[in-house]
Design a protein around this motif. Structure first.
Motif, short mmCIF file in Angstrom:
data_model
loop_
_atom_site.label_atom_id
_atom_site.label_comp_id
_atom_site.label_asym_id
_atom_site.label_seq_id
_atom_site.Cartn_x
_atom_site.Cartn_y
_atom_site.Cartn_z
N ALA A 49 -2.05 -8.30 -15.78
CA ALA A 49 -1.90 -7.68 -14.79
C ALA A 49 -2.32 -8.68 -13.71
O ALA A 49 -3.49 -8.92 -13.47
CB ALA A 49 -2.34 -6.30 -14.47
N ASP A 50 -1.28 -8.95 -12.83
CA ASP A 50 -1.65 -9.92 -11.82
C ASP A 50 -1.86 -9.24 -10.44
O ASP A 50 -2.15 -9.97 -9.38
CB ASP A 50 -0.44 -11.13 -11.58
CG ASP A 50 0.81 -10.68 -11.37
OD1 ASP A 50 0.99 -9.36 -11.35
OD2 ASP A 50 1.70 -11.26 -11.27
N ASP A 51 -1.67 -8.03 -10.23
CA ASP A 51 -1.76 -7.06 -9.26
C ASP A 51 -2.74 -6.12 -9.59
O ASP A 51 -2.43 -5.21 -10.49
CB ASP A 51 -0.56 -6.99 -8.53
CG ASP A 51 -0.69 -6.28 -7.06
OD1 ASP A 51 -1.34 -5.10 -7.03
OD2 ASP A 51 -0.62 -6.82 -6.14
N MET A 52 -3.52 -5.60 -8.75
CA MET A 52 -4.42 -4.45 -9.09
C MET A 52 -3.81 -3.05 -8.94
O MET A 52 -4.08 -2.14 -9.30
CB MET A 52 -5.86 -4.46 -8.28
CG MET A 52 -6.84 -5.47 -8.56
SD MET A 52 -7.11 -5.69 -10.42
CE MET A 52 -8.29 -4.14 -10.39
N GLN A 53 -2.41 -2.77 -8.46
CA GLN A 53 -1.70 -1.92 -8.44
C GLN A 53 -0.83 -1.56 -9.91
O GLN A 53 -0.70 -0.37 -10.15
CB GLN A 53 -0.84 -2.08 -7.36
CG GLN A 53 -1.38 -1.96 -5.96
CD GLN A 53 -0.15 -1.98 -4.97
OE1 GLN A 53 0.79 -2.97 -4.97
NE2 GLN A 53 -0.49 -1.50 -3.63
N LYS A 54 -0.78 -2.64 -10.47
CA LYS A 54 0.06 -2.62 -11.63
C LYS A 54 -0.57 -1.57 -12.78
O LYS A 54 0.15 -0.64 -13.35
CB LYS A 54 0.42 -3.91 -12.19
CG LYS A 54 1.23 -4.54 -11.62
CD LYS A 54 1.72 -5.92 -12.46
CE LYS A 54 2.78 -6.72 -11.18
NZ LYS A 54 3.16 -7.89 -12.04
N ASP B 153 4.82 -7.49 -4.18
CA ASP B 153 5.44 -7.52 -2.77
C ASP B 153 7.00 -7.61 -2.57
O ASP B 153 7.38 -6.73 -1.62
CB ASP B 153 4.97 -8.98 -2.02
CG ASP B 153 3.43 -9.09 -1.76
OD1 ASP B 153 2.92 -8.00 -1.78
OD2 ASP B 153 2.90 -10.14 -1.60
N ASP B 154 7.47 -7.96 -3.73
CA ASP B 154 9.04 -7.76 -3.84
C ASP B 154 9.17 -6.31 -4.15
O ASP B 154 10.38 -5.77 -3.41
CB ASP B 154 9.56 -8.77 -4.93
CG ASP B 154 9.37 -10.34 -4.37
OD1 ASP B 154 9.20 -10.56 -3.22
OD2 ASP B 154 9.62 -10.94 -5.31
N LEU B 155 8.58 -5.83 -4.73
CA LEU B 155 8.73 -4.23 -5.23
C LEU B 155 8.76 -3.30 -4.09
O LEU B 155 9.50 -2.32 -3.84
CB LEU B 155 8.02 -3.95 -6.56
CG LEU B 155 7.91 -2.41 -7.03
CD1 LEU B 155 9.59 -2.48 -7.82
CD2 LEU B 155 6.92 -2.33 -8.17
N GLU B 156 7.38 -3.57 -3.27
CA GLU B 156 7.17 -2.88 -2.12
C GLU B 156 8.33 -3.13 -1.04
O GLU B 156 8.66 -2.25 -0.31
CB GLU B 156 5.96 -3.32 -1.55
CG GLU B 156 4.65 -2.68 -2.51
CD GLU B 156 3.35 -3.17 -2.17
OE1 GLU B 156 3.21 -4.00 -1.01
OE2 GLU B 156 2.22 -3.04 -2.67
N THR B 157 8.83 -4.12 -0.82
CA THR B 157 9.94 -4.70 -0.20
C THR B 157 11.22 -3.99 -0.27
O THR B 157 11.90 -3.20 0.53
CB THR B 157 10.25 -6.01 -0.22
OG1 THR B 157 9.32 -6.64 0.47
CG2 THR B 157 11.17 -6.02 0.95
N LEU B 158 11.60 -3.61 -1.79
CA LEU B 158 12.61 -2.63 -2.19
C LEU B 158 12.51 -1.39 -1.97
O LEU B 158 13.30 -0.57 -1.84
CB LEU B 158 12.92 -3.18 -3.64
CG LEU B 158 13.55 -4.50 -3.94
CD1 LEU B 158 13.53 -4.66 -5.59
CD2 LEU B 158 14.91 -4.50 -3.27
N ALA B 159 11.14 -0.79 -1.95
CA ALA B 159 10.99 0.67 -1.86
C ALA B 159 11.14 1.14 -0.46
O ALA B 159 11.47 1.20 0.37
CB ALA B 159 9.72 0.67 -2.25
#
Length: 161
Positions: free
Chosen positions: A116-121, A155-161
């Motif tokens: 996991a490269d992001d602590m939200q994953k 960041d891309d996932l948050e942009t889509l949300a």
């Protein structure tokens, strides 16, 4: 040093090693390396070694702390997702598609949490597993979602949300 505390000399090492000179040289190198590595002062006397070992220990400590946080987030999120639904162990295993898939899923989750490269994953992975445990997701869908999450940039996932 021998077990009795006596010093071992070069001649005794060669005699004990037999006729093979390579073995004798290997034994000598091993004795020298043991003497060097057991002495903390020897390592610290080398220029820069103390700094390098300190940096390495700090890196290991930071990685362990991050891994523990990932695991905590994963487990907390999975527990929240399964809280309203109290099921028997047999029913939960059925959602996994059997004992074999349960073990495979566990191994996959460990690998995904490590990568996991992001602590939200990790929290999202936990939620996916929680939904699988309650039967809201199939095993195949949970594995697909976990694979997608592993590859997506948050960041891309948050942009889509």
């Amino acid at each position: 040093m021998t077990e009795e505390g006596k010093e071992i000399g070069f001649g005794e090492i060669v005699k004990n090693a037999g006729s093979n000179l390579v073995d004798a040289l290997g034994d000598i190198a091993e004795v020298g390396l043991d003497a060097f590595t057991t002495s903390a002062d020897a390592w610290e006397s080398l220029p820069g070694v103390k700094i390098v070992t300190g940096l390495y220990k700090a890196k290991v400590s930071i990685k362990q702390n991050l891994d523990l946080r990932k695991l905590q987030d994963f487990l907390t999120s999975a527990a929240r997702a399964t809280e309203p639904c109290k099921q028997k162990k047999e029913d939960v295993i059925k959602h996994f598609g059997g004992e074999k898939n349960r073990q495979r899923l566990g191994e996959t989750m460990i690998l995904l949490l490590d990568r996991a490269d992001d602590m939200q994953k990790p929290a999202i992975h936990g939620r996916i597993i929680g939904e699988l445990m309650t039967g809201k997701l199939s095993y195949r869908m949970a594995m697909s979602l976990s694979a997608i999450l592993d590859r997506v940039v948050m960041d891309d996932l948050e942009t889509l949300a």
